[in-house]
Design a protein around this motif. Structure first.
Motif: not given
Ligand SMILES: [Zn+2]
Length: 306
Positions: A21-22, A24-26, A28-29, A216-217, A228, A283
């Motif tokens: 998940r970490a 994928r998030k980064l 995307r960012q 998630e989160g 978060e 956040t």
């Protein structure tokens, strides 16, 4: 060389799902489509991808972790020794230097050693086991596979070409592990004699460390669970209340102090797993697009110097 765990912002004992998940998030960012002509974002994107490549499967991750351990051990000895006949150097090292027959200091220094030699044992093994929340809360049986050294059947552990004269060979072993009800992240389960076998002595033990996928989160920092909580900019600045869905399955209302900053944390006692505390981290609730009235309000904020 950069630490892939650090690059992805996860702890070394994070469950695989959390690392994914970490990533994928980064990804995307920092994706080039989202950051055109931004070389810093591009570098970050590449670093995130490289980090993920090292950890993307449990096998790759284990290999990386073992290499790191070996680098620490052999760091002062001019690098890693070469491959040893298809057997992982980690196995060889653990079997013959790690857990096996540690030399005992003789109490009769200078005299011939009269004490009988210590019984040799195979080295212990530590391995992680990822489980989901339901399994942790309810307990139950989980299949577990690990590589370990077993006595060579070709030569009855006396040494032959199949085991490169070591008497033991690497083999995949399947086990059923009983996860206790209410298991905790980081909890260790000991399985006697399921570690590496020894050519002449007793097998070592296996210690399995449970890693709970917090979903998630949420992420682990050691044994602390961080969740978060995204809140609007106005709530951050003005204060207010926010609803939080806890891993214990409750929804609670949490006060947000005025002038809260992104990254500020608050501890919710006993709202984590199995009666543990939960740390929430604020956040910013980001918006992909704005309604006309939001646009107008933001323009007014800008004009007011915010
Ligand atoms: Zn053999």
């Amino acid at each position: 060389m950069s630490d892939p765990y650090r690059t992805l912002g996860v702890s070394k004992d994070a469950p695989h799902a959390e690392i994914k998940r970490a990533f994928r998030k980064l990804a995307r960012q920092y994706h080039p489509d989202r950051n055109p002509d931004d070389s810093a974002a591009e570098e970050r994107f590449k670093a995130v991808q490289n980090a993920w490549e090292k950890l993307e499967t449990p096998d790759k991750r284990r290999q990386y972790d073992e290499e790191q351990q070996m680098n620490q051990v052999f760091g002062g000895m001019g690098g890693m020794p070469g491959d040893m006949g298809g057997m992982g150097i980690d196995d060889v090292f653990r079997q013959f230097m790690g857990g096996a027959s540690r030399p005992q200091p003789s109490p009769f220094a200078g005299r011939p050693r009269a004490a009988p030699p210590q019984a040799a044992t195979g080295a212990d093994i530590s391995a992680p086991l990822d489980i989901d929340i339901e399994r942790a809360m309810e307990g139950g049986k989980v299949q577990f596979t690990h590589n370990r050294l077993v006595r060579c059947s070709e030569c009855r552990a006396s040494g032959c070409v199949h085991c490169t004269n070591l008497g033991v060979r690497r083999k995949k072993t399947r086990l059923t592990i009983n996860v206790p009800k209410g298991a905790k992240h980081g909890q260790q389960l000991k399985l006697p004699k399921m570690g590496n076998e020894h050519p002449s002595g007793e097998p070592g033990d296996l210690t399995v460390t449970l890693r709970i996928d917090a979903e998630e989160g949420r992420r682990w920092e050691g044994e602390s669970l961080i969740q978060e909580v995204a809140i609007s900019y106005s709530t951050l600045m003005l204060g207010g209340e926010v609803r939080v869905a806890t891993p214990a399955g409750k929804t609670v209302s949490v006060k947000v102090a005025p002038a809260t900053r992104i990254g500020d944390r608050k501890r919710l006692p006993k709202m984590g797993f199995a009666g543990a505390d939960l740390d929430i981290e604020f956040t910013l609730d980001e918006h992909e697009s704005l309604t006309p009235s939001q646009q107008e309000a933001l323009e007014a904020l800008r004009d007011a110097g915010m």
